[in-house]
Structure formats: structure tokens, C-alpha cells
Scaffold this active site. Structure first.
Site, mmCIF file in Angstrom:
data_model
loop_
_atom_site.group_PDB
_atom_site.id
_atom_site.type_symbol
_atom_site.label_atom_id
_atom_site.label_comp_id
_atom_site.label_asym_id
_atom_site.label_seq_id
_atom_site.Cartn_x
_atom_site.Cartn_y
_atom_site.Cartn_z
ATOM 1 C CG ASP A 81 -2.053 0.908 1.374
ATOM 2 O OD1 ASP A 81 -2.306 1.504 0.098
ATOM 3 O OD2 ASP A 81 -2.260 1.522 2.431
ATOM 4 C CG HIS A 82 -0.289 5.107 0.172
ATOM 5 N ND1 HIS A 82 -0.784 6.157 -0.521
ATOM 6 C CD2 HIS A 82 -1.703 4.506 0.753
ATOM 7 C CE1 HIS A 82 -1.884 6.353 -0.388
ATOM 8 N NE2 HIS A 82 -2.424 5.564 0.398
ATOM 9 C CD GLU A 133 -3.612 8.296 -3.887
ATOM 10 O OE1 GLU A 133 -3.787 9.582 -3.519
ATOM 11 O OE2 GLU A 133 -3.541 7.417 -3.210
ATOM 12 C CG HIS A 177 -4.750 8.861 3.736
ATOM 13 N ND1 HIS A 177 -4.153 9.456 2.529
ATOM 14 C CD2 HIS A 177 -5.120 7.619 3.038
ATOM 15 C CE1 HIS A 177 -4.163 8.501 1.445
ATOM 16 N NE2 HIS A 177 -4.809 7.370 1.739
ATOM 17 N N GLY A 206 -8.616 6.247 2.605
ATOM 18 C CA GLY A 206 -9.055 7.132 3.655
ATOM 19 C C GLY A 206 -10.637 7.172 4.002
ATOM 20 C CB SER A 208 -10.419 4.992 8.994
ATOM 21 O OG SER A 208 -9.992 3.922 8.865
ATOM 22 C CB THR A 230 -7.219 5.368 11.076
ATOM 23 O OG1 THR A 230 -6.508 6.098 10.063
ATOM 24 C CG2 THR A 230 -7.411 6.252 12.449
#
Length: 281
Positions: A81-82, A133, A177, A206, A208, A230
Site C-alpha cells: 500500500d502506498h 492513484e 487519510h 481514507g 476510516s 486508522t
């Protein structure tokens, strides 16, 4: 069972649900995710960020992730991820990750395209999926931080997909996020418009703190993968604090982490329901 990101997202695209994607850093975190997915008979994506890898170690997370996925009774993809560093992607490939995200969203459009192309060229030979992204999602994810959101434009998404051939695309439509500040507003029309133009799995980062009914509406609008991190961390922290306050003399970490694992699993189950992925395994 460990499967490719392509396989797990292809089914979500065809059947119009979203695969829940949860970040993990340690054993208890991962066990909560797998246990929840198995109980709900849901496919799941387990994710590691570069920050998690730097904390726990590439090989350790590879052993944890692949081992849990192979033993799971439901389809599981292991996702980076990322990832911002090409070297991380190459090592993830060598160690057995089945899905990659290359995040060059802070770069200009052409640079983003060129970086994504590099990863796609390598990954597709090995049947590994690539997520990219486009747009900027506000908030903080590891060391990637932005104070503002730059929404993904429909025409840019079409051009980006045609030029990169990425397998899935994370779009900026109003989420953030980390911990939410203020009212959650998601541009559902933008999701539908992008989906209509490029019928590939769209990803919501993002998530959460986003109400479950809004997540469900995002799925109905065309989202096929939703990231969560999160809320798992917060559930873990709340359960740990409660246990320590009630049991100040207990030092056995097995007893300390047991309620944490249960609390995280409850979040996993709730998010699976929101993604409409239960009984889709």
C-alpha cells in the site's frame, strides 16, 4: 488461499461489491483481519505500507502475510500500500506480494504516468496487479501527507488509464487519510462518472470514520476496493487501555493483546458488511 490482486478484484468488479483492504503491522492485527474475513466468508486484501515494513521488516511481514493467506479459508491478496519507491516494489515482488500500489500522485500527471508504467511493465509479466492513484487525498498515510484534496477529474482518469494500463485506480472523491476532521462528504456522482468511462476496479482510500451507509453508497456507485487502517488502530488502542486500566498488575502480553484482537475483529466484520463482500468468497 493466497491469490493475485487481479483475481480478487475481477470478481468484485463483476459482482459489484468492494473488497475490504486492511493494513496490518503485527500478528494480532493480521489474525483479527483473517478471522473476521473467514467468519463473514469474505475475500480480503491484507496490506503493508512502507512504514510498516520499516517497522517490522520486509521478510517478517512476508512470512506473516503469505503464511496467513495460504492457510486462510477465503481468497486473500497481499498488497503493498502506498509504495513510493521502485525498490520496495521490486523487493515485494521477489518476496511474494501479489498486488502492488505505486503512489506517484503528488507528481505531475506525466511523471505519475511514467512511474506507473514502469511498475506495470514489470508486474504484469508476473500476473501481479498494479493500483495507481490520481488526484490528491488529504490527510496523512505514513510519511505521505497533504492538507488539501485535489479531486480526480473524469477526463484525467480516462487519459491516465489509457496511458498506464493500471489494474485499479484510487480516486480522490472527498475522503481523507487518518482521523476525520469535520463532516464527511463523498462525491458519488464523480465515482459514477469515472466508472462509466473506465470500467475498472476503483479504490476508495481514507475510509476510516466514513459512516457505513456512505461506504455502501460508494460501493453502489462503483467502488470495488476500500482501504481501512486508522479504525483498526483506534480499536486496538481503546481495548488495550481498558485492559491495562482494569488489570494494572497483568504483564502477560498474551492476555493484554487478546481483547485487542477481538476489538479489531469487530471492526473488520463491520467493514465487510459495509463493503457488501460477505458470502462472496
Amino acid at each position: 488461499m493466497l491469490v493475485s490482486g487481479k483475481e480478487i478484484l475481477r470478481d468484485a468488479l463483476e459482482k459489484k461489491y468492494a473488497v475490504p483492504a486492511f493494513n496490518f503491522t503485527n500478528m494480532e492485527n493480521l489474525q483479527a483481519i483473517i478471522d473476521g474475513a473467514e467468519e463473514m466468508n469474505s475475500p480480503v486484501i491484507i496490506q503493508t505500507t512502507q512504514g510498516a515494513i520499516e517497522y517490522a521488516g520486509f521478510e517478517y511481514l512476508a512470512d506473516l502475510g503469505k503464511g496467513a493467506a495460504k492457510r486462510a479459508k477465503v481468497p486473500v491478496a497481499l498488497h503493498l500500500d502506498h509504495g513510493t519507491d521502485l525498490e520496495y516494489h521490486l523487493k515485494a515482488i521477489r518476496l511474494g506480494w501479489t498486488s502492488l500500489m505505486i503512489d506517484a500522485s503528488k507528481c505531475d500527471f506525466e511523471t505519475n504516468v511514467n512511474i506507473v508504467r514502469q511498475v506495470v511493465k514489470i508486474a504484469h509479466v508476473l500476473d501481479i496487479s498494479v493500483e495507481a492513484e490520481l488526484g490528491v487525498i488529504a490527510g496523512k498515510e505514513d510519511d505521505i501527507e497533504s492538507d488539501i484534496s485535489i479531486y480526480t477529474e473524469v477526463h484525467d482518469a480516462v487519459k491516465f488509464y489509457n496511458e498506464t494500463n493500471c489494474d485499479s485506480l484510487a480516486i480522490a472523491v472527498g475522503t481523507a487519510h487518518g482521523i476525520y476532521k469535520g463532516e464527511v462528504k463523498i462525491d458519488f456522482d464523480r465515482i459514477r462518472e469515472i466508472k462509466q468511462e473506465i470500467n475498472i476496479p476503483l479504490v476508495l482510500h481514507g475510509s476510516s470514520g466514513v459512516p457505513e451507509d456512505m461506504l455502501g453508497k460508494a460501493v453502489e456507485s462503483g467502488i470495488n476496493k476500500i482501504n481501512f487502517d486508522t479504525e483498526l488502530k483506534l480499536a486496538n488502542l481503546k481495548a488495550m487501555r481498558k485492559f491495562i486500566e482494569e488489570n494494572p498488575n497483568i504483564y502477560d502480553i498474551r492476555k493484554v493483546f487478546k481483547p485487542c484482537r477481538i476489538a479489531m475483529k469487530e471492526v473488520v466484520i463491520k467493514k465487510i458488511k459495509a463493503c457488501k463482500s460477505y458470502n462472496k468468497a
